[in-house]
Scaffold this motif. Structure first.
Motif, mmCIF file in Angstrom:
data_model
loop_
_atom_site.group_PDB
_atom_site.id
_atom_site.type_symbol
_atom_site.label_atom_id
_atom_site.label_comp_id
_atom_site.label_asym_id
_atom_site.label_seq_id
_atom_site.Cartn_x
_atom_site.Cartn_y
_atom_site.Cartn_z
ATOM 1 N N SER A 137 0.830 -1.205 0.000
ATOM 2 C CA SER A 137 0.000 0.000 0.000
ATOM 3 C C SER A 137 0.868 1.260 0.000
ATOM 4 O O SER A 137 2.074 1.208 0.244
ATOM 5 C CB SER A 137 -0.938 -0.001 1.197
ATOM 6 O OG SER A 137 -0.190 0.079 2.403
ATOM 7 N N GLY A 153 1.553 0.318 4.931
ATOM 8 C CA GLY A 153 0.882 -0.287 6.066
ATOM 9 C C GLY A 153 0.273 -1.636 5.773
ATOM 10 O O GLY A 153 -0.001 -2.411 6.689
ATOM 11 N N SER A 154 0.056 -1.916 4.511
ATOM 12 C CA SER A 154 -0.552 -3.187 4.114
ATOM 13 C C SER A 154 0.285 -3.848 3.040
ATOM 14 O O SER A 154 0.767 -3.185 2.117
ATOM 15 C CB SER A 154 -1.965 -2.954 3.571
ATOM 16 O OG SER A 154 -2.812 -2.430 4.561
ATOM 17 N N THR A 155 0.449 -5.145 3.191
ATOM 18 C CA THR A 155 1.105 -5.938 2.161
ATOM 19 C C THR A 155 0.277 -7.190 1.912
ATOM 20 O O THR A 155 -0.430 -7.677 2.809
ATOM 21 C CB THR A 155 2.529 -6.359 2.563
ATOM 22 O OG1 THR A 155 2.466 -7.072 3.804
ATOM 23 C CG2 THR A 155 3.443 -5.170 2.727
ATOM 24 N N ASN A 156 0.365 -7.687 0.714
ATOM 25 C CA ASN A 156 -0.296 -8.931 0.369
ATOM 26 C C ASN A 156 0.675 -9.795 -0.422
ATOM 27 O O ASN A 156 1.475 -9.273 -1.216
ATOM 28 C CB ASN A 156 -1.556 -8.664 -0.453
ATOM 29 C CG ASN A 156 -2.712 -8.215 0.402
ATOM 30 O OD1 ASN A 156 -3.182 -8.956 1.263
ATOM 31 N ND2 ASN A 156 -3.183 -6.997 0.203
ATOM 32 N N GLN A 209 -5.666 -1.267 0.972
ATOM 33 C CA GLN A 209 -5.462 -2.655 1.380
ATOM 34 C C GLN A 209 -4.451 -3.367 0.500
ATOM 35 O O GLN A 209 -4.177 -4.546 0.713
ATOM 36 C CB GLN A 209 -6.797 -3.408 1.348
ATOM 37 C CG GLN A 209 -7.843 -2.862 2.313
ATOM 38 C CD GLN A 209 -7.388 -2.934 3.749
ATOM 39 O OE1 GLN A 209 -6.757 -3.907 4.170
ATOM 40 N NE2 GLN A 209 -7.666 -1.882 4.520
#
Length: 126
Positions: A52, A56-59, A105
């Motif tokens: 992100s 703050g967000s990783t996938n 996200q």
């Protein structure tokens, strides 16, 4: 002029490591979600890992969890994909892409990503 330039691909033996780089120009990379995707012959384009805008967000795809790590160097306006314990099934052309819309996200939906690099080939073979 917008530009994403991938580098770092190559031929590596199974179990080896590579670090891919994606250098951005024409925009500030940390303002947007960025992702790594791959395309192998006979397979659909796959989201490998996405990050992100605020990091703050990783996938990660299930197939690479625990082996790959995405990171960003804001000073260099570059995103990286560290790939460890590589397997033959990781062989593909790897692309980085940026999502200019809100994607807090860091969802790795390929159609959400607006601008793509030219790709770099990764081949895992003995």
């Amino acid at each position: 002029q917008l530009q994403l330039v991938e580098s770092g691909g190559g031929l590596v033996q199974p179990g080896g490591s590579l670090r891919l780089s994606c250098a951005a120009s024409g925009f500030t990379l940390d303002s947007y979600a960025i992702g790594w995707f791959r395309l192998a012959p006979g397979r659909e384009r796959e989201g490998v890992s996405c990050l992100s805008s605020n990091s703050g967000s990783t996938n990660y795809a299930d197939s690479v969890k625990g082996r790959f790590t995405i990171s960003r160097d804001n000073a260099k306006n570059t995103v990286y994909l560290q790939m460890n314990s590589l397997k033959p099934e990781d062989t593909a052309v790897y692309y980085c892409a940026v999502d200019f819309e809100k994607n807090v996200q860091a969802m790795c939906v390929p159609t959400w990503y607006d601008y793509w690099g030219q790709g770099t080939q990764v081949t895992v073979s003995s």
